[in-house]
Design a protein around this motif. Structure first.
Motif, PDB file in Angstrom:
ATOM      1  N   GLU A 130       0.840  -1.200   0.000  1.00  0.00           N
ATOM      2  CA  GLU A 130       0.000   0.000   0.000  1.00  0.00           C
ATOM      3  C   GLU A 130       0.881   1.258   0.000  1.00  0.00           C
ATOM      4  O   GLU A 130       0.657   2.188  -0.776  1.00  0.00           O
ATOM      5  CB  GLU A 130      -0.858  -0.029   1.259  1.00  0.00           C
ATOM      6  N   SER A 131       1.896   1.263   0.842  1.00  0.00           N
ATOM      7  CA  SER A 131       2.738   2.465   0.910  1.00  0.00           C
ATOM      8  C   SER A 131       3.546   2.615  -0.384  1.00  0.00           C
ATOM      9  O   SER A 131       3.766   3.724  -0.875  1.00  0.00           O
ATOM     10  CB  SER A 131       3.634   2.451   2.161  1.00  0.00           C
ATOM     11  N   LYS A 149       2.447   8.767  -6.952  1.00  0.00           N
ATOM     12  CA  LYS A 149       2.982  10.124  -6.932  1.00  0.00           C
ATOM     13  C   LYS A 149       4.279  10.256  -7.727  1.00  0.00           C
ATOM     14  O   LYS A 149       4.861  11.327  -7.795  1.00  0.00           O
ATOM     15  CB  LYS A 149       3.267  10.539  -5.488  1.00  0.00           C
ATOM     16  N   GLY A 150       4.789   9.133  -8.239  1.00  0.00           N
ATOM     17  CA  GLY A 150       6.061   9.162  -8.965  1.00  0.00           C
ATOM     18  C   GLY A 150       7.244   9.432  -8.045  1.00  0.00           C
ATOM     19  O   GLY A 150       8.278   9.953  -8.474  1.00  0.00           O
ATOM     20  N   ILE A 175       7.234   1.190  -9.908  1.00  0.00           N
ATOM     21  CA  ILE A 175       6.279   1.491 -10.985  1.00  0.00           C
ATOM     22  C   ILE A 175       5.265   0.344 -11.010  1.00  0.00           C
ATOM     23  O   ILE A 175       5.646  -0.813 -11.236  1.00  0.00           O
ATOM     24  CB  ILE A 175       7.017   1.613 -12.345  1.00  0.00           C
ATOM     25  N   THR A 176       3.997   0.701 -10.748  1.00  0.00           N
ATOM     26  CA  THR A 176       2.998  -0.357 -10.556  1.00  0.00           C
ATOM     27  C   THR A 176       2.838  -1.231 -11.798  1.00  0.00           C
ATOM     28  O   THR A 176       2.664  -0.743 -12.916  1.00  0.00           O
ATOM     29  CB  THR A 176       1.630   0.267 -10.181  1.00  0.00           C
TER      30      THR A 176
END
Ligand code: HEM
Length: 520
Positions: free
Chosen positions: A167-168, A175-176, A514-515
């Motif tokens: 999550e964090s 937010k990049g 990076i998700t």
């Protein structure tokens, strides 16, 4: 080593020379009157007075020991100053002799390198001499506290903590922003151990786990500095830098905190509350109250045990995970292979779980390979309790100390192909695999003394299963959910820290997540 470290070591070195000169005349006899016919291992040339002490002052001690072994052999005798002599072991065949054949002759951990300072005097598990007390606690660890059933019972804790970590990182990703993986992984392992040990995260005070982390870090650092002080001879005992006083204060803080948590557990038991389930404190308190127990534990024994579990269990797992991520980021092929393995087993709808791990051989191999190259416990200490001989050399009861350099063993070119390379494939044991594993392939069956990240024999690490479980599930999730970009460069700087046991990365691991897959 930075400038302040260098100055500090120079000062300690200077201090050592003076104190050694002062005591030299008293100890000279010990050397000159040696008439025994004991066969000692060979010793490389030593400097007057300090012996081989300068080798400990050099940057990375396990690495310096490895260089020595390559030059002088796998079994050598070293001397620190005028009074401390030990045998350095750097081959897996000798390590096997010691940890298996002669395990009963070396059942005690040598403590000359530790500070010896402890407000819980006489209450230590990790440094306990072999005997009833140590045996009792080790059995408790293996059968209850760190047993597979207790690990299974606490699966929800690890799953929740991994989700919190993800999550964090998702927030950073959105937010990049970059994250400090070293910090977040340390916080996560700390929370896992604190919750498993004392259910602290779930108590009213959310900051307890953080507080414990800070105190334990202080105790570790100060204990390390005091240990160096102790090796400095008589002048070291004056505590010029005030480490002993500071260590006393930190341990006092720990004592107050754990006393409160113990009382809360005792109250909870009286009220018959189940709470988060049976944690390690509940199990310890049960033993503490058991009037028929083989060993009657004191309150101090319980507190000292938890302090040592925190010391042994938090930074080790966190440091190993940082190295695993650093190696995977620097080896995109390995990263891709791991991601593909997870995707093929887990699919694209859910997060990888602990129960998937048996079906993820490349993930297990990645963790093993990381622990081989970057072991958080690079040196094993043993003291001889029975006269015996190994490799034609004699070891004497209470006089012979052994230092097994597992770092060197796990990078020994006689045991490993391309020993300094990160190649998880070497741990893949799949006879049906069509893949050409080539000369890197090795089979680890049972206890293999080439691979010693958790030590071996009766003093081996009781937290090995827990640590591997935490590492596999966390690394799996980090690879499944994110791609990683190193802050300020293409590759992670794989330099390691300095000192006797410093195995952490020299620089914090700063990366942009990076998700790739969002499990929420
Ligand atoms: C990656 C993580 C870990 C590594 C690499 C590691 C490594 C080691 C090593 C090398 C030893 C010394 C073994 C020997 O002398 O033969 C040790 C001992 C020990 N470890 Fe671990 N450890 C890890 C995690 C843990 C955890 C999670 C716990 C508990 C929660 C733990 C508790 C202990 C204890 C109590 C001992 C002393 C055992 C004794 O003296 O009998 N360790 N560990």
């Amino acid at each position: 080593m930075d400038t302040s470290d260098a100055m500090f070591y120079c000062f300690l070195f200077f201090l050592w020379i003076i104190s050694s000169i002062l005591v030299r005349s008293f100890v000279n006899n010990r050397w000159s009157n040696r008439t025994d016919t004991v066969r000692h291992p060979p010793s490389p040339p030593a400097l007057p007075i300090i012996g081989h002490l300068h080798l400990l002052i050099s940057s990375n001690v396990p690495n310096s020991f490895q260089t020595l072994a390559r030059r002088y052999g796998p079994l050598i005798q070293l001397r620190l100053g005028t009074s401390l002599t030990f045998t350095l072991v750097s081959s897996f065949t000798v390590a096997k002799d010691i940890l298996k054949t002669h395990d009963s002759d070396f059942p005690t951990r040598a403590t000359v390198f530790t500070s010896g300072y402890n407000i819980y005097k006489g209450s230590t598990f990790i440094n306990a001499p072999y005997g009833t007390y140590w045996r009792y606690l080790k059995k408790l660890c293996m059968n209850e506290l760190l047993s597979s059933s207790q690990i299974n019972r606490s699966i929800h804790i690890r799953e929740e903590e991994i989700l919190k970590l993800l999550e964090s990182l998702m927030k950073n990703s959105k937010k990049g922003e970059f994250c400090d993986l070293s910090m977040v992984l340390t916080a996560m392992t700390n929370n896992v151990i604190c919750r498993m040990a004392m259910s602290t995260r779930c108590s009213e005070n959310d900051d307890e786990a953080k507080e414990i982390k800070k105190i334990v870090r202080d105790v570790f650092e100060l204990g390390r500095m005091l240990g160096v002080n102790k090796m400095m001879g008589p002048l070291g005992k004056f505590d010029i830098f005030g480490y002993e006083k500071k260590l006393g204060l930190a341990m006092g803080q720990f004592d107050r905190l754990v006393e409160r948590i113990m009382k809360e557990h005792e109250e909870k038991e009286k009220r018959g509350c189940e709470g988060e389930g049976r944690d390690l404190m509940d199990i310890m308190l049960e033993s503490y109250k058991d009037t028929n127990a083989e060993v009657k534990l004191t309150r101090n024994d319980v507190k000292a045990f938890f302090l040592e579990i925190f010391l042994a269990g938090t930074d080790t797992s966190s440091v190993a995970m940082q190295w695993a991520m650093a190696e995977l980021i620097n080896h995109p092929q390995a990263f891709k292979k791991l991601r593909e393995e997870i995707d093929s087993i887990v699919g694209s709808n859910r997060l990888v779980k602990e129960s998937d791990v048996p079906n993820l051989p490349y993930l297990r191999a990645t963790v093993k390979e990381t622990l081989r190259l970057h072991t958080p416990g690079p040196i094993l200490f043993r003291e001889c309790t029975n006269d015996c001989s190994i490799n034609g050399y004699d070891f004497k009861k209470s006089k012979s100390l052994l230092v097994i350099n597992s770092y060197a063993i796990m990078r020994d070119p006689n045991a490993w192909t391309d020993p300094d390379e990160f190649i998880p494939e070497r741990f893949l044991v799949n006879s049906n695999s069509t893949e050409n594993l080539g000369q890197h392939h090795m089979e680890i069956k049972g206890q293999d003394f080439r691979h010693l990240p958790f030590g071996g024999g009766r003093r081996g690490c009781p937290g090995a299963s827990l640590a591997s479980t935490v590492m596999q599930a966390t690394i799996g999730a980090l690879v499944q959910c994110f791609d990683w970009k190193v802050k300020g460069g293409e590759k992670v700087d794989l330099k390691s820290g300095s000192g006797l046991l410093a195995t952490a990365m020299a620089h914090p691991l700063l990366c942009y997540p990076i998700t790739h897959f969002n499990p929420f």
